[in-house]
Motif scaffolding. Structure first.
Motif, PDB file in Angstrom:
ATOM      1  N   ALA A  73       0.828  -1.212   0.000  1.00 52.35           N
ATOM      2  CA  ALA A  73       0.000   0.000   0.000  1.00 52.35           C
ATOM      3  C   ALA A  73       0.859   1.257   0.000  1.00 52.35           C
ATOM      4  N   LEU A  74       2.031   1.183   0.621  1.00 50.62           N
ATOM      5  CA  LEU A  74       2.904   2.354   0.740  1.00 50.62           C
ATOM      6  C   LEU A  74       3.975   2.426  -0.346  1.00 50.62           C
ATOM      7  N   MET A 113      -6.453  -0.298   8.052  1.00 52.25           N
ATOM      8  CA  MET A 113      -7.035   0.896   7.430  1.00 52.25           C
ATOM      9  C   MET A 113      -6.956   2.097   8.364  1.00 52.25           C
ATOM     10  N   ALA A 114      -7.252   1.891   9.629  1.00 52.53           N
ATOM     11  CA  ALA A 114      -7.182   2.997  10.588  1.00 52.53           C
ATOM     12  C   ALA A 114      -5.752   3.518  10.703  1.00 52.53           C
ATOM     13  N   VAL A 125      -6.198   4.662   0.664  1.00 50.94           N
ATOM     14  CA  VAL A 125      -7.117   4.404  -0.451  1.00 50.94           C
ATOM     15  C   VAL A 125      -6.695   3.144  -1.202  1.00 50.94           C
ATOM     16  N   ARG A 126      -5.395   2.969  -1.413  1.00 49.16           N
ATOM     17  CA  ARG A 126      -4.913   1.761  -2.094  1.00 49.16           C
ATOM     18  C   ARG A 126      -5.322   0.503  -1.333  1.00 49.16           C
ATOM     19  N   PHE A 127      -5.046   0.505  -0.034  1.00 49.94           N
ATOM     20  CA  PHE A 127      -5.363  -0.672   0.772  1.00 49.94           C
ATOM     21  C   PHE A 127      -6.869  -0.914   0.795  1.00 49.94           C
ATOM     22  N   ASP A 139     -17.213   3.614  -5.714  1.00 47.80           N
ATOM     23  CA  ASP A 139     -16.650   3.108  -4.462  1.00 47.80           C
ATOM     24  C   ASP A 139     -15.508   4.007  -3.989  1.00 47.80           C
ATOM     25  N   PHE A 140     -14.676   4.438  -4.937  1.00 52.71           N
ATOM     26  CA  PHE A 140     -13.572   5.343  -4.594  1.00 52.71           C
ATOM     27  C   PHE A 140     -14.112   6.693  -4.135  1.00 52.71           C
ATOM     28  N   GLU A 141     -15.119   7.197  -4.837  1.00 50.73           N
ATOM     29  CA  GLU A 141     -15.691   8.494  -4.478  1.00 50.73           C
ATOM     30  C   GLU A 141     -16.222   8.476  -3.048  1.00 50.73           C
ATOM     31  N   GLU A 142     -16.904   7.414  -2.683  1.00 49.82           N
ATOM     32  CA  GLU A 142     -17.454   7.319  -1.332  1.00 49.82           C
ATOM     33  C   GLU A 142     -16.342   7.289  -0.286  1.00 49.82           C
TER      34      GLU A 142
END
Length: 177
Positions: A73-74, A113-114, A125-127, A139-142
């Motif tokens: 993710a990073l 995620m947290a 966002v990637r994860f 889904d991304f917008e939300e």
């Protein structure tokens, strides 16, 4: 400790010191057979944690798998490796000290995620896109709507049909109705 280069069973510890976060002991070792040098980390494990997967399968918790997921993710993000290590160690400690012998993969995903949300928005966002199995742009917008103070991101206004595009100055192009 077995040598990772030649498989020799005897290695010598040349240096030991606490890691940056104090949660592990870093040991530099040398193999007398092949003279190979390598580093090991010794960590306290409070208890065995079993992960209950979505499929119902039970597997032992793997700290390295957690580390790899966060690293993916990073990828190509400018985040200090020490902060990443603190995140992984913190999640691991939370799981081990929770008192539960089993933890769901969903609970681990929520902890990641947290942690990523506080570390790097792009990695978050990637994860989340993989973890929550995003299927479409909505889904991304939300998810993006939850990033900035919980305020939803305004949707782009749809263009009316037949409206010409304004130029950068805000005026219409010459020769167009």
């Amino acid at each position: 400790m077995r040598c990772p280069y030649c498989g020799g069973s005897e290695t010598q510890v040349k240096d030991s010191r606490p890691s940056e976060d104090g949660a592990a002991i870093r040991r530099r070792r040398v193999c007398p057979d092949c003279a190979g040098r390598f580093t090991t980390f010794e960590r306290v494990q409070l208890r065995e944690v079993v992960v209950l997967k979505r499929s119902g399968k039970r597997v032992p918790f793997d700290r390295d798998k957690l580390q790899r997921s966060i690293d993916v993710a990073l990828r190509k993000r400018a985040v200090d490796p020490e902060r990443i290590e603190r995140l992984v160690s913190g999640i691991t400690r939370q799981l081990e000290s929770a008192g539960e012998p089993e933890v769901t993969s969903e609970a681990i995903g929520e902890l990641v995620m947290a942690g990523l949300k506080g570390l790097d928005d792009v990695a978050y966002v990637r994860f989340a896109s993989v973890y929550k199995n995003f299927r479409e742009a909505r889904d991304f917008e939300e998810l993006l709507g939850t990033l900035s103070d919980g305020m939803p991101v305004p949707a782009a206004a749809p263009e009316a049909e037949g409206d010409p595009e304004p130029e950068a100055s805000g005026r219409r192009r010459a020769g167009r109705p």
